[in-house]
Enzyme design. Structure first.
Site, PDB file in Angstrom:
ATOM      1  N   LYS A 119      63.613-102.664 -15.452  1.00 57.56           N
ATOM      2  CA  LYS A 119      62.887-102.393 -16.179  1.00 57.56           C
ATOM      3  C   LYS A 119      63.779-100.766 -16.920  1.00 57.56           C
ATOM      4  O   LYS A 119      64.632-101.077 -17.770  1.00 57.56           O
ATOM      5  CB  LYS A 119      61.539-101.671 -16.246  1.00 57.56           C
ATOM      6  CG  LYS A 119      61.048-102.384 -14.651  1.00 57.56           C
ATOM      7  CD  LYS A 119      60.057-103.807 -15.987  1.00 57.56           C
ATOM      8  CE  LYS A 119      60.175-105.472 -15.148  1.00 57.56           C
ATOM      9  NZ  LYS A 119      58.890-104.874 -13.881  1.00 57.56           N
TER      10      LYS A 119
ATOM     11  N   TYR B 139      51.779-103.696  -9.046  1.00 55.30           N
ATOM     12  CA  TYR B 139      52.160-104.823 -10.682  1.00 55.30           C
ATOM     13  C   TYR B 139      52.081-106.015  -9.349  1.00 55.30           C
ATOM     14  O   TYR B 139      51.635-106.120  -8.357  1.00 55.30           O
ATOM     15  CB  TYR B 139      53.737-104.417  -9.912  1.00 55.30           C
ATOM     16  CG  TYR B 139      54.101-105.915 -10.063  1.00 55.30           C
ATOM     17  CD1 TYR B 139      54.601-105.973 -11.572  1.00 55.30           C
ATOM     18  CD2 TYR B 139      54.692-106.975  -9.535  1.00 55.30           C
ATOM     19  CE1 TYR B 139      54.772-106.677 -12.374  1.00 55.30           C
ATOM     20  CE2 TYR B 139      55.687-107.004  -9.923  1.00 55.30           C
ATOM     21  CZ  TYR B 139      55.717-107.150 -11.111  1.00 55.30           C
ATOM     22  OH  TYR B 139      56.992-108.431 -12.316  1.00 55.30           O
TER      23      TYR B 139
ATOM     24  N   ASP C 168      56.754 -96.582  -5.387  1.00 54.22           N
ATOM     25  CA  ASP C 168      57.135 -97.358  -7.057  1.00 54.22           C
ATOM     26  C   ASP C 168      57.082 -96.869  -7.876  1.00 54.22           C
ATOM     27  O   ASP C 168      56.302 -96.172  -8.506  1.00 54.22           O
ATOM     28  CB  ASP C 168      56.471 -99.280  -6.964  1.00 54.22           C
ATOM     29  CG  ASP C 168      57.057-100.119  -7.877  1.00 54.22           C
ATOM     30  OD1 ASP C 168      58.053 -99.115  -8.417  1.00 54.22           O
ATOM     31  OD2 ASP C 168      56.212-101.290  -7.900  1.00 54.22           O
TER      32      ASP C 168
ATOM     33  N   ARG D 160      77.608-111.146   0.453  1.00 48.63           N
ATOM     34  CA  ARG D 160      76.494-110.591   0.776  1.00 48.63           C
ATOM     35  C   ARG D 160      76.283-108.918   1.981  1.00 48.63           C
ATOM     36  O   ARG D 160      75.016-108.595   1.319  1.00 48.63           O
ATOM     37  CB  ARG D 160      75.701-111.764   1.947  1.00 48.63           C
ATOM     38  CG  ARG D 160      74.189-111.922   2.717  1.00 48.63           C
ATOM     39  CD  ARG D 160      74.046-112.686   2.496  1.00 48.63           C
ATOM     40  NE  ARG D 160      74.308-113.762   3.453  1.00 48.63           N
ATOM     41  CZ  ARG D 160      74.676-113.871   4.570  1.00 48.63           C
ATOM     42  NH1 ARG D 160      74.279-112.262   5.477  1.00 48.63           N
ATOM     43  NH2 ARG D 160      75.538-114.321   5.565  1.00 48.63           N
TER      44      ARG D 160
HETATM   45  C1  LIG Z   1      58.384-105.607 -12.887  1.00 49.31           C
HETATM   46  C2  LIG Z   1      57.734-104.664 -11.567  1.00 49.31           C
HETATM   47  C3  LIG Z   1      57.859-105.344 -10.184  1.00 49.31           C
HETATM   48  C4  LIG Z   1      58.681-106.462  -9.968  1.00 49.31           C
HETATM   49  O1  LIG Z   1      59.929-106.253  -9.833  1.00 49.31           O
HETATM   50  P1  LIG Z   1      61.225-107.725 -10.797  1.00 49.31           P
HETATM   51  O2  LIG Z   1      62.385-106.388 -11.481  1.00 49.31           O
HETATM   52  O3  LIG Z   1      60.102-108.351 -11.986  1.00 49.31           O
HETATM   53  O4  LIG Z   1      61.081-108.041  -9.789  1.00 49.31           O
HETATM   54  C5  LIG Z   1      57.332-104.271  -9.271  1.00 49.31           C
HETATM   55  N1  LIG Z   1      56.768-103.108  -9.947  1.00 49.31           N
HETATM   56  C6  LIG Z   1      56.822-102.792 -11.380  1.00 49.31           C
HETATM   57  C7  LIG Z   1      55.310-101.202 -10.959  1.00 49.31           C
HETATM   58  C8  LIG Z   1      57.398-103.781 -11.576  1.00 49.31           C
HETATM   59  O5  LIG Z   1      57.323-102.668 -13.460  1.00 49.31           O
END
Ligand SMILES: *Cc1c(COP(=O)(O)O)cnc(C)c1O
Length: 423
Positions: A238, A132, A213, A79
């Site tokens: 992604k 998001y 982000d 962890r």
């Molecule tokens: C998909 C996404 C998230 C969330 O991420 P997860 O891996 O699905 O928890 C946050 N910000 C953006 C811009 C995203 O496309």
């Protein structure tokens, strides 16, 4: 904030590029029977060489004393740390030239752990809009229960507009959170402008970090830390993961800012496990190849859509008109337009659905950044929760389709879109 690299990051004193280091950096085959690839360390705990070593580990881990000169952070429990996690964090740091990195089991785990680590009751969070969906929900439905409030701004807001939003809560600004390009309209937000506003509200005991982000363009085509951001967050699900086969997240920034984030991760247990970390190590080897191919494919696809009579409008950073503020910002802040394209079909929901249902090679699914092309309908899917009048203000129409362009042959993608738009 630039990371001091390990000696293996250089060749004859010259720093090697990240794509040259993704196969080897931070890993020593000699520690694993000569295995060229980092094995999966599928273990919860690690054997201490002696009782004194166990004592030393906990002294440092609990901050009872600072680490001694040359004392390496030992492994004790997965962890807190794990070899796959550590090698992955070392490699991911190189793209954004960040000092520190923390990997998480999802993008939302990265975002929520960071917000909880850096915000306190009474604080105000200033954020770009739209966010998001998961982030938006956490900010507006969970954080208020802890006395943390948030106010949003649009991509065309000036520094004076942001100051006006803060007038109602003087001295409360604790963080600026930015998602750029915005999903699904690809509107760009000015990171340097946000950093300037944050700096004006900074005091010795109020850091007001700017968190970006960078999921849509990073870590290749946009480097927020170089534009004044204090930390970068990713949904590594992604582009970084890139194969639509895992869920993960990451946060990068200075060691100082990352210390409370890493501590919060330890207590919430939101770290990525060895298997996810190992898959991401594999993904990082082809990150530049994939993202470059996807970006090039997207140029062809966007040009095709812009010329198609059944398409009313294309939202794509590579098509911004010269002379506009958005184009100037793109030139200043982004290195390439990425591979996310949104477009309005002529008509409404029925016409958009007809196109989505007619696609054959391109799959109808949410998520993005994977090797396969995906299409979805933001109005009724990813952004279903956004109130209709807010959607209208953001230009999020019922005719809008969002496309994540993959690594297929661009002519096959165009053929698929062509036949679907004809139906
Ligand atoms: C998909 C996404 C998230 C969330 O991420 P997860 O891996 O699905 O928890 C946050 N910000 C953006 C811009 C995203 O496309």
């Amino acid at each position: 904030m630039t990371a001091p690299r390990k000696p293996e990051g250089y060749l004859d004193g010259r720093p090697l590029r990240p794509e040259s280091l993704m196969m080897s950096y931070g890993y020593s085959p000699a520690l694993s029977e000569g295995a060229i690839k980092c094995p999966i360390f599928q273990t919860s705990t690690f054997v201490f060489p002696s009782a004194a070593a166990g004592k030393a580990f906990f002294e440092v881990a609990y901050g009872l004393r600072p680490p001694r000169e040359g004392e390496k952070e030992a492994l004790a429990y997965s962890r807190l740390n794990n070899p796959d996690l550590e090698v992955l964090e070392d490699r991911l740091k190189l793209w954004d030239e960040a000092e520190a990195c923390a990997l998480f089991e999802s993008g939302m785990a990265a975002i929520t752990t960071t917000l909880l680590a850096l915000l306190s009751p009474g604080d105000l969070l200033l954020h770009s809009e739209p966010l998001y969906g998961g982030t938006d929900h956490f900010v507006h439905h969970v954080l208020p229960r802890f006395g943390i409030h948030a106010v949003g701004f649009h991509h065309d807001a000036t520094a004076a507009d942001l100051e006006r939003l803060l007038e109602g809560a003087p001295g409360k600004l604790a963080m600026v959170y930015v998602e750029t390009p915005a999903n699904p309209t690809n509107a760009l937000f000015d990171i340097a402008l946000c950093a300037e506003v944050a700096r004006r509200h900074r005091t010795p005991d109020r850091r007001v970090p700017v968190i970006v982000d960078n999921t849509f363009l990073g870590p290749l085509w946009q480097h927020p830390l170089a534009h004044g951001a204090d930390a970068v967050v990713y949904s590594a699900t992604k582009y970084i993961g890139g194969h639509s086969d895992l869920i993960a997240g990451a946060v990068l920034g200075s060691k100082e800012l990352m210390a409370p984030v890493r501590a919060m991760r330890t207590f919430m247990g939101t770290m990525a496990g060895p298997w996810t970390s190992w898959l991401l190590l594999r993904s990082l080897e082809t990150l530049k190849l994939r993202m470059t191919c996807q970006m090039k494919n997207a140029r062809y696809v966007a040009d095709f859509l812009a010329d198609h009579p059944a398409v009313e409008r294309v939202y794509y950073p590579g098509h911004l008109s010269e002379g506009t503020a958005q184009h100037a910002l793109y030139r200043r802040q982004c290195l390439a337009p990425g591979a996310m394209i949104s477009f309005d079909v002529v008509g409404g929901e029925a016409e958009a659905f007809r196109v989505l249902d007619a696609l054959k090679l391109i799959k109808l699914a949410v998520s993005l950044g994977g090797t396969e092309s995906l299409a979805e309908h933001p109005y009724t899917m990813t952004h279903a929760d956004v109130p209709p009048e807010k959607k209208r203000r953001l230009g999020l129409t019922e005719q809008l389709i969002r496309l994540s362009v993959g690594v297929e042959h661009p002519e096959d993608l165009i053929a698929d879109l062509g036949q679907a738009l004809k139906v």
